[in-house]
Design an enzyme around this catalytic site. Structure first.
Site, PDB file in Angstrom:
ATOM      1  N   TYR A 240       0.838  -1.204   0.000  1.00  0.00           N
ATOM      2  CA  TYR A 240       0.000   0.000   0.000  1.00  0.00           C
ATOM      3  C   TYR A 240       0.875   1.257   0.000  1.00  0.00           C
ATOM      4  CZ  TYR A 240      -3.763   3.200   1.448  1.00  0.00           C
ATOM      5  OH  TYR A 240      -4.674   4.219   1.518  1.00  0.00           O
TER       6      TYR A 240
ATOM      7  N   LYS B 107       1.203   3.915  -3.116  1.00  0.00           N
ATOM      8  CA  LYS B 107       0.798   5.321  -3.021  1.00  0.00           C
ATOM      9  C   LYS B 107       1.979   6.252  -3.277  1.00  0.00           C
ATOM     10  CE  LYS B 107      -3.668   5.061  -1.906  1.00  0.00           C
ATOM     11  NZ  LYS B 107      -4.752   5.724  -2.655  1.00  0.00           N
TER      12      LYS B 107
ATOM     13  N   ARG C 177     -10.482  -1.903  10.460  1.00  0.00           N
ATOM     14  CA  ARG C 177      -9.902  -0.683  11.003  1.00  0.00           C
ATOM     15  C   ARG C 177     -10.413  -0.416  12.413  1.00  0.00           C
ATOM     16  NH1 ARG C 177      -9.316   3.054   5.676  1.00  0.00           N
ATOM     17  NH2 ARG C 177     -11.321   2.170   5.177  1.00  0.00           N
TER      18      ARG C 177
HETATM   19  N1  UDP Z   1      -6.022  -1.473  15.990  1.00  0.00           N
HETATM   20  C1  UDP Z   1      -6.347  -2.018  17.221  1.00  0.00           C
HETATM   21  N2  UDP Z   1      -7.345  -2.943  17.287  1.00  0.00           N
HETATM   22  C2  UDP Z   1      -8.070  -3.311  16.201  1.00  0.00           C
HETATM   23  C3  UDP Z   1      -7.776  -2.724  14.934  1.00  0.00           C
HETATM   24  C4  UDP Z   1      -6.739  -1.809  14.860  1.00  0.00           C
HETATM   25  O1  UDP Z   1      -5.729  -1.697  18.241  1.00  0.00           O
HETATM   26  O2  UDP Z   1      -8.982  -4.148  16.340  1.00  0.00           O
HETATM   27  C5  UDP Z   1      -4.913  -0.516  15.927  1.00  0.00           C
HETATM   28  C6  UDP Z   1      -3.904  -0.769  14.823  1.00  0.00           C
HETATM   29  O3  UDP Z   1      -2.964  -1.750  15.227  1.00  0.00           O
HETATM   30  C7  UDP Z   1      -3.296   0.607  14.672  1.00  0.00           C
HETATM   31  C8  UDP Z   1      -4.487   1.534  14.932  1.00  0.00           C
HETATM   32  O4  UDP Z   1      -5.435   0.764  15.656  1.00  0.00           O
HETATM   33  O5  UDP Z   1      -2.301   0.836  15.628  1.00  0.00           O
HETATM   34  C9  UDP Z   1      -5.137   2.057  13.677  1.00  0.00           C
HETATM   35  O6  UDP Z   1      -5.374   0.963  12.829  1.00  0.00           O
HETATM   36  P1  UDP Z   1      -6.229   1.073  11.503  1.00  0.00           P
HETATM   37  O7  UDP Z   1      -6.215  -0.278  10.871  1.00  0.00           O
HETATM   38  O8  UDP Z   1      -7.553   1.685  11.776  1.00  0.00           O
HETATM   39  O9  UDP Z   1      -5.460   2.119  10.584  1.00  0.00           O
HETATM   40  P2  UDP Z   1      -3.913   2.352  10.239  1.00  0.00           P
HETATM   41  O10 UDP Z   1      -3.651   3.714  10.765  1.00  0.00           O
HETATM   42  O11 UDP Z   1      -3.067   1.336  10.911  1.00  0.00           O
HETATM   43  O12 UDP Z   1      -3.863   2.255   8.763  1.00  0.00           O
END
Ligand code: UDP
Length: 324
Positions: free
Chosen positions: A158, A162, A199
């Site tokens: 990804y 990008k 997410r």
């Molecule tokens: N995260 C979490 N629990 C979940 C899903 C995501 O703690 O069930 C954490 C993930 O590891 C990251 C943050 O939340 O540190 C944001 O993750 P997301 O996938 O929403 O977006 P990213 O910024 O990583 O693309």
């Protein structure tokens, strides 16, 4: 070209228009009186996200894979003056599941979207991402920071797609004189996120509504800065309407740890859930917060929706969806 098509207003094309962000963008463009051609292969988007737009005049949904090419006939839109290129898997579980597709839409898909803009003399907005900063060593992240991305790490499909797309956008600007711009979009949340996209916000909301434990990755000390989708869309449209070449950060500035995000969502969903810790994904960035000074200066843009208000609306949306 018939007199009828000539008399129509120029259209905006939104690639990835049935996704979470794309569908809100299509709606905002229609609300502003613009014909919209929404193009999507429906791999991670959903026709359901734009079902309420289908009856509106000026809206067309084309099911095409832009990595293979883009075909917008004159019967659909004779004039196109804006191409907003959002098409890509965007959540970590989606792009890890679709690594080659993600690289292909960032490269071939972006080239086809740029060619469309070049053919029509349209302005082109590349929907890039805070992921170009990787696991950032500069904090908060300014547009001048070049990032810290592992090119063979799991998120590289990804991040590098990008980054490549940004490079191609810049090259079309310099060598083909296309009027391009680049938005670097930080974590955005709101209605129409997929419940299963993995997410943090939809995952925590669903867990909270069902009274299940919120799954905090690692110790939860990593940070993110959340922006409500209406603010993100307003920022993207302001950037599209400006003559600025970008890149411009579009994102929320209220930096929170994931543990703090869990607490806010827990309260917004009734406060029944406990917190459990799960493994931190490999390559998960430690900290993320945009410096939005440039967006303020050149677009007059700043986020307006507070987290409590935005989350309450999003929780309501997920609640109604579950009930339905
Ligand atoms: N995260 C979490 N629990 C979940 C899903 C995501 O703690 O069930 C954490 C993930 O590891 C990251 C943050 O939340 O540190 C944001 O993750 P997301 O996938 O929403 O977006 P990213 O910024 O990583 O693309």
């Amino acid at each position: 070209m018939s007199a009828r098509t000539r008399s129509r207003a120029a259209a905006a094309v939104v690639t990835g228009g049935t996704g979470f962000l794309g569908s809100h963008l299509c709606e905002a463009l229609l609300d502003a009186g613009r014909p919209v051609v929404c193009i999507d292969n429906l791999v991670t988007g959903a026709a359901e996200n734009v079902a309420h737009l289908q009856a509106r005049s000026g809206f067309t949904l084309l099911r095409q894979d832009i990595s293979d090419g883009i075909e917008v006939g004159a019967d659909v839109a004779a004039d196109i003056d804006l191409v907003l290129h959002l098409a890509s898997p965007a959540s970590p579980p989606d792009y890890l599941r679709l690594p080659l597709e993600t690289l292909r839409v960032g490269s071939e898909g972006t080239r086809h979207a740029l060619e469309l803009a070049a053919r029509h003399g349209a302005r082109f907005l590349m929907a890039s991402t805070s992921e170009v900063y990787g696991d950032p060593l500069e904090h908060p992240q300014r547009e001048s920071y070049h990032g810290n991305v592992d090119p063979v790490g799991p998120r590289a499909v990804y991040d590098e797609a990008k980054r490549f797309a940004e490079a191609m956008t810049a090259a079309y600007r310099s060598s083909r004189r296309v009027d391009t711009t680049i938005a670097r979009i930080f974590n955005t949340y709101g209605p129409r996120m997929r419940a299963d996209d993995g997410r943090v916000v939809p995952t925590f909301i669903l867990q909270g509504l069902e009274g299940r434990p919120l799954t905090v990755a690692g110790d939860g000390s990593q940070t993110r800065s959340l922006c409500h989708v209406s603010d993100t869309v307003r920022g993207l449209l302001a950037l599209a309407a400006s003559g600025h070449p970008g890149p411009v950060n579009i994102g929320g500035t209220g930096e929170l740890t994931v543990l703090e995000i869990a607490e806010v969502v827990r309260r917004a969903t009734g406060g029944r859930s406990a917190v459990v810790h799960i493994d931190l994904p490999v390559g998960d960035p430690r900290q993320r917060c945009p410096d939005t000074a440039l967006a303020r200066e050149v677009l007059g843009w700043a986020p307006e929706v507070g987290l409590d208000e935005g989350l309450a609306e999003t929780v309501q949306w997920f609640h109604h969806r579950r009930a339905a």
